[in-house]
Design a protein around this motif. Structure first.
Motif, mmCIF file in Angstrom:
data_model
loop_
_atom_site.group_PDB
_atom_site.id
_atom_site.type_symbol
_atom_site.label_atom_id
_atom_site.label_comp_id
_atom_site.label_asym_id
_atom_site.label_seq_id
_atom_site.Cartn_x
_atom_site.Cartn_y
_atom_site.Cartn_z
ATOM 1 N N SER A 240 0.879 -1.146 -0.084
ATOM 2 C CA SER A 240 0.054 -0.026 -0.065
ATOM 3 C C SER A 240 0.827 1.183 0.092
ATOM 4 N N SER A 241 1.964 1.478 0.634
ATOM 5 C CA SER A 241 2.849 2.418 0.779
ATOM 6 C C SER A 241 3.390 2.579 -0.310
ATOM 7 N N VAL A 242 4.032 1.549 -1.056
ATOM 8 C CA VAL A 242 4.623 1.737 -2.573
ATOM 9 C C VAL A 242 3.591 2.170 -3.571
ATOM 10 N N ILE A 243 2.461 1.711 -3.454
ATOM 11 C CA ILE A 243 1.498 2.194 -4.545
ATOM 12 C C ILE A 243 1.122 3.658 -4.074
ATOM 13 N N ARG A 244 1.089 3.988 -3.111
ATOM 14 C CA ARG A 244 1.014 5.656 -2.713
ATOM 15 C C ARG A 244 2.100 6.438 -3.291
ATOM 16 N N GLU A 245 3.402 5.803 -2.999
ATOM 17 C CA GLU A 245 4.644 6.565 -3.514
ATOM 18 C C GLU A 245 4.572 6.821 -5.020
ATOM 19 N N ARG A 246 4.200 5.551 -5.730
ATOM 20 C CA ARG A 246 4.258 5.633 -7.185
ATOM 21 C C ARG A 246 3.248 6.584 -7.739
ATOM 22 N N ARG A 247 1.851 6.533 -6.977
ATOM 23 C CA ARG A 247 0.911 7.413 -7.716
ATOM 24 C C ARG A 247 1.375 8.786 -7.360
ATOM 25 N N ALA A 248 2.003 9.248 -6.133
ATOM 26 C CA ALA A 248 2.431 10.621 -6.081
ATOM 27 C C ALA A 248 3.562 10.847 -7.161
ATOM 28 N N MET A 249 4.471 10.105 -7.646
ATOM 29 C CA MET A 249 5.587 10.159 -8.460
ATOM 30 C C MET A 249 4.821 10.426 -9.824
ATOM 31 N N ARG A 250 3.746 9.589 -10.074
ATOM 32 C CA ARG A 250 2.967 9.771 -11.285
ATOM 33 C C ARG A 250 2.147 10.912 -11.623
ATOM 34 N N LYS A 251 1.847 11.439 -10.625
ATOM 35 C CA LYS A 251 0.998 12.716 -10.763
ATOM 36 C C LYS A 251 2.065 13.947 -10.920
ATOM 37 N N LYS A 252 3.241 13.759 -10.388
ATOM 38 C CA LYS A 252 4.154 14.696 -10.401
ATOM 39 C C LYS A 252 4.759 14.913 -12.123
ATOM 40 N N VAL A 253 4.869 13.578 -12.584
ATOM 41 C CA VAL A 253 5.404 13.395 -13.988
ATOM 42 C C VAL A 253 4.221 14.037 -14.929
ATOM 43 N N TRP A 254 3.153 13.698 -14.479
ATOM 44 C CA TRP A 254 1.772 13.994 -15.348
ATOM 45 C C TRP A 254 1.683 15.752 -15.348
ATOM 46 N N ALA A 255 2.231 16.526 -14.262
ATOM 47 C CA ALA A 255 1.792 17.782 -14.238
ATOM 48 C C ALA A 255 3.218 18.428 -15.274
ATOM 49 N N LEU A 256 4.401 17.769 -15.159
ATOM 50 C CA LEU A 256 5.304 18.300 -15.836
ATOM 51 C C LEU A 256 5.307 18.192 -17.245
ATOM 52 N N SER A 257 4.632 16.959 -17.811
ATOM 53 C CA SER A 257 4.542 16.808 -19.156
ATOM 54 C C SER A 257 3.033 17.218 -19.843
ATOM 55 N N SER A 258 2.540 18.012 -18.845
ATOM 56 C CA SER A 258 1.085 18.693 -19.352
ATOM 57 C C SER A 258 1.126 19.562 -20.669
ATOM 58 N N GLU A 259 2.328 20.376 -20.749
ATOM 59 C CA GLU A 259 2.524 21.073 -21.830
ATOM 60 C C GLU A 259 2.785 20.434 -22.980
ATOM 61 N N GLY A 260 3.482 19.263 -22.952
ATOM 62 C CA GLY A 260 3.748 18.413 -24.335
ATOM 63 C C GLY A 260 2.467 17.682 -24.679
ATOM 64 N N ARG A 261 1.622 17.082 -23.723
ATOM 65 C CA ARG A 261 0.442 16.589 -23.877
ATOM 66 C C ARG A 261 -0.549 17.473 -24.628
ATOM 67 N N PHE A 262 -0.578 18.779 -24.019
ATOM 68 C CA PHE A 262 -1.452 19.648 -24.910
ATOM 69 C C PHE A 262 -1.112 20.135 -26.072
ATOM 70 N N THR A 263 0.158 20.229 -26.317
ATOM 71 C CA THR A 263 0.761 20.440 -27.678
ATOM 72 C C THR A 263 0.411 19.252 -28.870
ATOM 73 N N ALA A 264 0.634 17.887 -28.229
ATOM 74 C CA ALA A 264 0.086 16.881 -29.050
ATOM 75 C C ALA A 264 -1.429 16.799 -29.325
ATOM 76 N N LEU A 265 -2.410 17.447 -28.418
ATOM 77 C CA LEU A 265 -3.795 17.506 -28.369
ATOM 78 C C LEU A 265 -3.917 18.624 -29.746
ATOM 79 N N VAL A 266 -3.393 19.581 -29.562
ATOM 80 C CA VAL A 266 -3.600 20.515 -30.665
ATOM 81 C C VAL A 266 -3.105 20.418 -31.932
ATOM 82 N N VAL A 267 -1.640 19.803 -32.159
ATOM 83 C CA VAL A 267 -1.217 19.365 -33.537
ATOM 84 C C VAL A 267 -1.828 18.185 -34.058
#
Length: 321
Positions: A240-267
């Motif tokens: 349970s602790s490992v899953i929580r830490e992975r989820r926190a890391m996944r959300k951080k990566v999701w936030a950092l890559s939001s600009e690239g995903r928006f670019t992909a959506l527009v293009v």
């Protein structure tokens, strides 16, 4: 006008044949009512008070799956409809797709006078694609919710084991106290176990309906503990602790890559939006040159570069953790 009417008749016959084939398929397989009943398992239990209401359904499904060597396109689509939680059968899906395809074809062919060669493929892509995207989005949202519910479910099982309950009772607590979708899925797994299926197989069936790496770790932890023994509560708490830490890391990566995903959506959307806009303003802008070999070559090269660009952007922003 007579030739145009002939094309319309051909299109209607084509859609009618598709719906007829789908109807015959479901008439033979008879899976529609089974899937609909299983999807409402908890409601049936509340109404009837019978905890084993899903056993006859699961027996029929298990018997059919033993003879299936591999999943067909229809089976994969059925799994997607199951994961979406929508009260929609395959026959209903193709009926909606057929009606939408006919409506889009009529709009482009009669109102916009786009031409049969361009109207029919456009209608087929949009008519089938729009319902599929809706179902896929619903299934993705439900799978995401399942992943979010997994940690509380593991904590619930761990507390049940700490209270002295056996593993089977702790698993059943999830089906009774957790909301849909994880509560329903664990309830179906418990029905399969009561029916005589191995616990590992029943839990793996959940993973097939809702692919989730954390769920696979959970299933492996249960099976390792059953075969070798050990402190299952400690293992589940660590998981349970490992899953929580992975989820926190996944959300951080999701936030950092939001600009690239928006670019992909527009293009990704812009070329199709411009194609629809130009075709609406001037329906003959593309159709009058479609027979020219230079037009085919000139349009093929941008499509290839478009696909390469979208694949590159997708690889850059799709970071797996």
């Amino acid at each position: 006008m007579g030739s145009n009417f002939t094309y319309v008749v051909y299109a209607i016959i084509f859609l009618a044949v598709i719906l007829l084939v789908e109807g015959l398929y479901f008439l033979i397989s008879s899976t529609t009512q089974d899937e609909k009943s299983a999807n409402k398992r908890m409601k049936l239990i509340d109404k009837t008070g019978d905890q084993q209401i899903g056993l006859s359904l699961l027996e029929n499904r298990t018997r059919r799956k033993k003879n299936a060597a591999s999943d067909s396109v229809f089976d994969k689509l059925q799994k997607l409809l199951w994961s979406s939680g929508m009260n929609l059968t395959l026959l209903g899906f193709f009926a909606i797709a057929g009606i939408l395809t006919a409506a889009i074809f009529s709009f482009f062919f009669f109102r916009r006078e786009t031409g049969f060669i361009l109207s029919l493929p456009t209608a087929l892509v949009l008519g089938v694609g729009i319902p599929y995207v809706v179902v896929f989005a619903k299934a993705a949202a439900r799978k995401k919710l399942f992943g979010e519910q997994l940690v509380p479910a593991i904590d619930l099982i761990s507390r049940g084991l700490q209270a002295g309950h056996p593993a089977a009772v702790a698993l059943e607590m999830v089906s009774k106290e957790m909301p849909d979708p994880i509560g329903t899925e664990f309830g179906l797994a418990m029905d399969e176990i009561n029916y005589g299926l191995e616990r590992s197989v029943a839990l793996d069936n959940i993973a097939k309906r809702f692919p989730n790496g954390d769920l696979m770790f959970f299933n492996s932890a249960l099976e390792v503990q059953r075969e070798t023994g050990g402190n299952l509560v400690g293992v589940l708490n660590n998981l349970s602790s490992v899953i929580r830490e992975r989820r926190a890391m996944r959300k951080k990566v999701w936030a950092l890559s939001s600009e690239g995903r928006f670019t992909a959506l527009v293009v990704g959307i812009l070329p199709f939006a411009m194609l629809l806009l130009i075709s609406s303003l001037n329906p003959t802008y593309y159709t009058e040159y479609m027979g020219d070999p230079a037009f085919i070559i000139g349009m093929s090269i941008p499509v290839v570069f478009y696909l390469l660009g979208m694949y590159t952007i997708w690889k850059m922003v799709n970071i797996r953790i």
